[in-house]
Enzyme design. Sequence first.
Site, short mmCIF file in Angstrom:
data_model
loop_
_atom_site.label_atom_id
_atom_site.label_comp_id
_atom_site.label_asym_id
_atom_site.label_seq_id
_atom_site.Cartn_x
_atom_site.Cartn_y
_atom_site.Cartn_z
N GLU A 80 75.97 -41.77 -55.10
CA GLU A 80 75.58 -41.26 -53.78
C GLU A 80 74.12 -40.82 -53.79
OE1 GLU A 80 77.23 -41.69 -51.22
OE2 GLU A 80 79.35 -41.84 -51.81
N HIS A 86 72.08 -43.89 -53.56
CA HIS A 86 72.04 -44.35 -52.16
C HIS A 86 71.00 -43.56 -51.37
CE1 HIS A 86 76.56 -45.61 -52.59
NE2 HIS A 86 75.75 -46.33 -53.34
N TYR A 134 67.13 -45.08 -49.33
CA TYR A 134 66.51 -44.99 -48.01
C TYR A 134 65.05 -44.56 -48.13
CZ TYR A 134 71.30 -45.52 -46.51
OH TYR A 134 72.57 -46.01 -46.32
N GLU A 171 83.33 -41.20 -46.37
CA GLU A 171 83.04 -42.46 -47.06
C GLU A 171 83.41 -43.68 -46.22
OE1 GLU A 171 81.54 -42.77 -49.85
OE2 GLU A 171 82.01 -41.16 -51.25
N GLU A 183 80.53 -47.68 -51.15
CA GLU A 183 81.27 -46.74 -50.31
C GLU A 183 82.70 -47.21 -50.09
OE1 GLU A 183 79.89 -44.15 -50.22
OE2 GLU A 183 77.80 -44.20 -49.61
N HIS A 226 84.53 -46.11 -53.12
CA HIS A 226 84.67 -44.65 -53.10
C HIS A 226 85.78 -44.22 -52.14
CE1 HIS A 226 80.12 -44.20 -54.28
NE2 HIS A 226 80.83 -44.82 -55.18
#
Length: 324
Positions: free
Chosen positions: A103, A106, A110, A163, A197, A200
């Site tokens: 996470e 992730h 961005y 998620e 995701e 997850h």
Amino acid sequence: MTGNAKLIDRVSAINWNRLQDEKDAEVWDRLTGNFWLPEKVPVSNDIPSWGTLTAGEKQLTMRVFTGLTMLDTIQGTVGAVSLIPDALTPHEEAVLTNIAFMESVHAKSYSQIFSTLCSTAEIDDAFRWSEENRNLQRKAEIVLQYYRGDEPLKRKVASTLLESFLFYSGFYLPMYWSSRAKLTNTADMIRLIIRDEAVHGYYIGYKFQRGLALVDDVTRAELKDYTYELLFELYDNEVEYTQDLYDEVGLTEDVKKFLRYNANKALMNLGYEALFPRDETDVNPAILSALSPNADENHDFFSGSGSSYVIGKAVVTEDDDWDF
């Protein structure tokens, strides 16, 4: 040391050769096999495409990605971590640490997109917006409320909904651009995130169902009611958030269908019945096509790479090769 202090007399090392739940090893292998880093995706190839977007479209894209960054930040530093004390096996603990780490990967992804496509002033403006947007902050507040509570199964419900549902108002936009041959390398990175995701949400939902089997019927009924109530609360807020983002570009109704489609998937991960009927979840086929492993970017959901993912190849050398 006081007389009341108690030392731990034994600590057990994790033994992957003694599994209480085979699913832990299965998911661990999937997650580690899917490992990737944002630096390996050449987002800079999207600079010409970025230049074709209007100022409003650029702002929308940045705000969408900032909202996703916030959710990843919550899940990486609070959400997945909050599930560890309630793990039923040491292997589950290990999987959750992997989830927490990814996470954070992730969230950094961005920033990789921002630093490649946007100016510092634009980035700062997008993050300022995320702190001031009422619906985005409300979304975070609702989820954090349960992460910080003392009910393990409710934490798993909140985590699965995050998620498998809350991310998708944001995931819609890069798939929309991709279906129009825009920001295709960025979309390839988002597919890597979506693939993670999906695992997850499936795993945490599975662990919720395992925990549900250990409680009595009354508690089971209460948890089911709680799940649907929480979903309704999150959905109502998500609709407002979606309208705020997408009304100006005329995509709101399409995004709402995508939301409902993924809300049903989240409920299925938890072992519950779908809430929204099929005619309210008929997602734009172009979006589903962009999500699929056979999209134009030829992204491979299972090998850990897509056409944009770049990894160096080893070449055997001899001493003479290094004489310049």
